[in-house]
Design a protein around this motif. Structure first.
Motif, PDB file in Angstrom:
ATOM      1  N   THR A  57       3.935   7.044   2.855  1.00 60.23           N
ATOM      2  CA  THR A  57       3.880   5.949   3.816  1.00 60.23           C
ATOM      3  C   THR A  57       3.659   4.665   3.022  1.00 60.23           C
ATOM      4  O   THR A  57       2.770   4.611   2.175  1.00 60.23           O
ATOM      5  CB  THR A  57       2.754   6.148   4.833  1.00 60.23           C
ATOM      6  OG1 THR A  57       3.050   7.286   5.658  1.00 60.23           O
ATOM      7  CG2 THR A  57       2.583   4.922   5.726  1.00 60.23           C
ATOM      8  N   LEU A  58       4.481   3.655   3.287  1.00 62.44           N
ATOM      9  CA  LEU A  58       4.355   2.371   2.609  1.00 62.44           C
ATOM     10  C   LEU A  58       4.050   1.292   3.639  1.00 62.44           C
ATOM     11  O   LEU A  58       4.680   1.240   4.703  1.00 62.44           O
ATOM     12  CB  LEU A  58       5.632   2.008   1.855  1.00 62.44           C
ATOM     13  CG  LEU A  58       5.791   2.640   0.472  1.00 62.44           C
ATOM     14  CD1 LEU A  58       6.162   4.110   0.571  1.00 62.44           C
ATOM     15  CD2 LEU A  58       6.824   1.891  -0.357  1.00 62.44           C
ATOM     16  N   VAL A  59       3.091   0.442   3.306  1.00 62.08           N
ATOM     17  CA  VAL A  59       2.642  -0.607   4.210  1.00 62.08           C
ATOM     18  C   VAL A  59       2.528  -1.910   3.427  1.00 62.08           C
ATOM     19  O   VAL A  59       1.905  -1.946   2.361  1.00 62.08           O
ATOM     20  CB  VAL A  59       1.272  -0.261   4.829  1.00 62.08           C
ATOM     21  CG1 VAL A  59       0.800  -1.377   5.745  1.00 62.08           C
ATOM     22  CG2 VAL A  59       1.341   1.062   5.586  1.00 62.08           C
ATOM     23  N   LEU A  60       3.128  -2.961   3.962  1.00 59.88           N
ATOM     24  CA  LEU A  60       3.037  -4.278   3.332  1.00 59.88           C
ATOM     25  C   LEU A  60       1.924  -5.066   3.994  1.00 59.88           C
ATOM     26  O   LEU A  60       1.900  -5.237   5.216  1.00 59.88           O
ATOM     27  CB  LEU A  60       4.355  -5.029   3.471  1.00 59.88           C
ATOM     28  CG  LEU A  60       4.416  -6.399   2.794  1.00 59.88           C
ATOM     29  CD1 LEU A  60       4.246  -6.276   1.278  1.00 59.88           C
ATOM     30  CD2 LEU A  60       5.730  -7.104   3.122  1.00 59.88           C
TER      31      LEU A  60
ATOM     32  N   HIS B 103       0.853  -1.186   0.000  1.00 65.08           N
ATOM     33  CA  HIS B 103       0.000   0.000   0.000  1.00 65.08           C
ATOM     34  C   HIS B 103       0.890   1.238   0.000  1.00 65.08           C
ATOM     35  O   HIS B 103       1.743   1.403   0.882  1.00 65.08           O
ATOM     36  CB  HIS B 103      -0.920  -0.003   1.224  1.00 65.08           C
ATOM     37  CG  HIS B 103      -1.915  -1.114   1.219  1.00 65.08           C
ATOM     38  ND1 HIS B 103      -3.130  -1.022   0.563  1.00 65.08           N
ATOM     39  CD2 HIS B 103      -1.873  -2.350   1.781  1.00 65.08           C
ATOM     40  CE1 HIS B 103      -3.797  -2.159   0.732  1.00 65.08           C
ATOM     41  NE2 HIS B 103      -3.058  -2.975   1.454  1.00 65.08           N
ATOM     42  N   TYR B 104       0.677   2.099  -0.971  1.00 70.64           N
ATOM     43  CA  TYR B 104       1.488   3.297  -1.156  1.00 70.64           C
ATOM     44  C   TYR B 104       0.599   4.517  -0.926  1.00 70.64           C
ATOM     45  O   TYR B 104      -0.269   4.834  -1.751  1.00 70.64           O
ATOM     46  CB  TYR B 104       2.061   3.290  -2.570  1.00 70.64           C
ATOM     47  CG  TYR B 104       2.878   4.508  -2.966  1.00 70.64           C
ATOM     48  CD1 TYR B 104       3.736   5.131  -2.057  1.00 70.64           C
ATOM     49  CD2 TYR B 104       2.817   4.996  -4.266  1.00 70.64           C
ATOM     50  CE1 TYR B 104       4.494   6.234  -2.443  1.00 70.64           C
ATOM     51  CE2 TYR B 104       3.576   6.086  -4.665  1.00 70.64           C
ATOM     52  CZ  TYR B 104       4.404   6.704  -3.750  1.00 70.64           C
ATOM     53  OH  TYR B 104       5.148   7.799  -4.132  1.00 70.64           O
ATOM     54  N   ILE B 105       0.797   5.181   0.210  1.00 70.50           N
ATOM     55  CA  ILE B 105       0.019   6.367   0.563  1.00 70.50           C
ATOM     56  C   ILE B 105       0.886   7.571   0.200  1.00 70.50           C
ATOM     57  O   ILE B 105       1.973   7.752   0.762  1.00 70.50           O
ATOM     58  CB  ILE B 105      -0.350   6.366   2.054  1.00 70.50           C
ATOM     59  CG1 ILE B 105      -1.021   5.037   2.433  1.00 70.50           C
ATOM     60  CG2 ILE B 105      -1.286   7.528   2.376  1.00 70.50           C
ATOM     61  CD1 ILE B 105      -1.209   4.829   3.932  1.00 70.50           C
ATOM     62  N   PHE B 106       0.428   8.390  -0.722  1.00 73.45           N
ATOM     63  CA  PHE B 106       1.300   9.357  -1.375  1.00 73.45           C
ATOM     64  C   PHE B 106       0.518  10.605  -1.795  1.00 73.45           C
ATOM     65  O   PHE B 106      -0.701  10.701  -1.616  1.00 73.45           O
ATOM     66  CB  PHE B 106       1.925   8.713  -2.622  1.00 73.45           C
ATOM     67  CG  PHE B 106       0.943   8.579  -3.762  1.00 73.45           C
ATOM     68  CD1 PHE B 106       0.992   9.444  -4.838  1.00 73.45           C
ATOM     69  CD2 PHE B 106      -0.047   7.599  -3.735  1.00 73.45           C
ATOM     70  CE1 PHE B 106       0.067   9.343  -5.881  1.00 73.45           C
ATOM     71  CE2 PHE B 106      -0.970   7.482  -4.759  1.00 73.45           C
ATOM     72  CZ  PHE B 106      -0.907   8.368  -5.840  1.00 73.45           C
ATOM     73  N   ASP B 107       1.235  11.517  -2.404  1.00 75.22           N
ATOM     74  CA  ASP B 107       0.604  12.642  -3.084  1.00 75.22           C
ATOM     75  C   ASP B 107       1.456  12.980  -4.297  1.00 75.22           C
ATOM     76  O   ASP B 107       2.696  12.979  -4.207  1.00 75.22           O
ATOM     77  CB  ASP B 107       0.500  13.861  -2.160  1.00 75.22           C
ATOM     78  CG  ASP B 107      -0.346  14.960  -2.791  1.00 75.22           C
ATOM     79  OD1 ASP B 107      -1.574  14.947  -2.580  1.00 75.22           O
ATOM     80  OD2 ASP B 107       0.214  15.813  -3.518  1.00 75.22           O
TER      81      ASP B 107
ATOM     82  N   ALA C 106      -1.080  -1.046  -4.294  1.00 81.81           N
ATOM     83  CA  ALA C 106      -2.331  -0.303  -4.168  1.00 81.81           C
ATOM     84  C   ALA C 106      -1.999   1.159  -3.912  1.00 81.81           C
ATOM     85  O   ALA C 106      -1.217   1.473  -3.013  1.00 81.81           O
ATOM     86  CB  ALA C 106      -3.176  -0.863  -3.027  1.00 81.81           C
ATOM     87  N   LEU C 107      -2.573   2.035  -4.711  1.00 77.72           N
ATOM     88  CA  LEU C 107      -2.280   3.460  -4.633  1.00 77.72           C
ATOM     89  C   LEU C 107      -3.335   4.179  -3.792  1.00 77.72           C
ATOM     90  O   LEU C 107      -4.537   4.010  -4.012  1.00 77.72           O
ATOM     91  CB  LEU C 107      -2.244   4.060  -6.038  1.00 77.72           C
ATOM     92  CG  LEU C 107      -1.234   3.435  -7.009  1.00 77.72           C
ATOM     93  CD1 LEU C 107      -1.426   4.006  -8.404  1.00 77.72           C
ATOM     94  CD2 LEU C 107       0.184   3.666  -6.522  1.00 77.72           C
TER      95      LEU C 107
END
Length: 231
Positions: free
Chosen positions: A178-181, A5-9, A34-35
């Motif tokens: 923030t990256l979450v596996l 999971h890639y939480i970004f802007d 997942a974006l």
């Protein structure tokens, strides 16, 4: 299959810093990405370029270039960052990412293309004409992209922002990126990307150690809400 999971802007400089890591992760067998666009500069947080903003982001940009080798163009430093008529708005480029993902599973490609357009070419990635051109450069059919963009703009993008911020709170993230596996059993582990900046191959190797080997049929081809903080 595991999910990163890639939480970004799309307007977050430190998200540009980790772009090579995402490209490397995209090639890890058994891993999907997942974006989650967080809307850092949307709504009341939209802003115009000002001399003060340029002074704020330049040290971050230079640090990013030093740590990662990511390119920054003169068209960005001396063009866009001096264009006080340009508006930074995360919503339109995020909508473009959602449209590219829906149409062709190419949301991550669009995110990378947007970052290059912004940081290297100095283009206004909040302008719809620019987004249409970028979609064409990716090979997306113009009418289909326009239809998807218009359907996903507004409330659908705002809902995406709300869901992304829920993810950020859920995993205890402090901002972007923030990256979450997420493993197949639903277990979540936040990933500290700081040691991997500028080392995409090492990042991919670390992910391979954590992602169960994929079955052959699963192996498919792959690529602070208030602002950014230093690494």
């Amino acid at each position: 299959m595991s999910t990163l999971h890639y939480i970004f802007d799309p307007l977050c400089g430190w998200c540009y810093a980790v772009a090579p890591l995402l490209r490397a992760a995209h090639a890890v067998p058994g891993l999907s990405i997942a974006l989650h666009g967080g809307g850092m500069m949307s709504g009341a947080n939209r802003r115009s370029i000002t001399p003060q903003w340029r002074d704020y982001v330049l040290p971050h940009d230079r640090r990013i270039a030093q740590l990662t080798g990511q390119p920054f163009g003169e068209a960005y430093f001396e063009g866009l960052l001096r264009d006080t008529t340009a508006v930074m708005d995360s919503a339109p480029p995020t909508t473009a990412i959602l449209a590219a993902e829906e149409l062709a599973g190419r949301g991550l490609d669009m995110a990378h293309h947007l970052q290059h357009a912004h940081y290297v070419e100095g283009r206004r990635i909040a302008d719809q004409a620019v987004l249409q051109a970028l979609a064409a450069e990716l090979g997306l059919e113009a009418a289909a992209f326009t239809a998807a963009f218009e359907r996903l703009a507004g409330e659908a993008t705002e809902q995406h922002f709300r869901e992304s911020r829920h993810w950020l709170a859920r995993v205890g993230g402090q901002g972007f990126p923030t990256l979450v596996l997420e493993q197949a059993d639903g277990a979540l582990a936040r990933i500290d990307v700081s040691p991997f900046l500028g080392q995409p191959e090492a990042f991919a190797a670390a992910l391979r150690q954590q992602v169960p080997a994929a079955d052959e049929e699963e192996m498919i081809p792959h690529c602070g809400l208030d602002g950014c903080t230093d690494a």
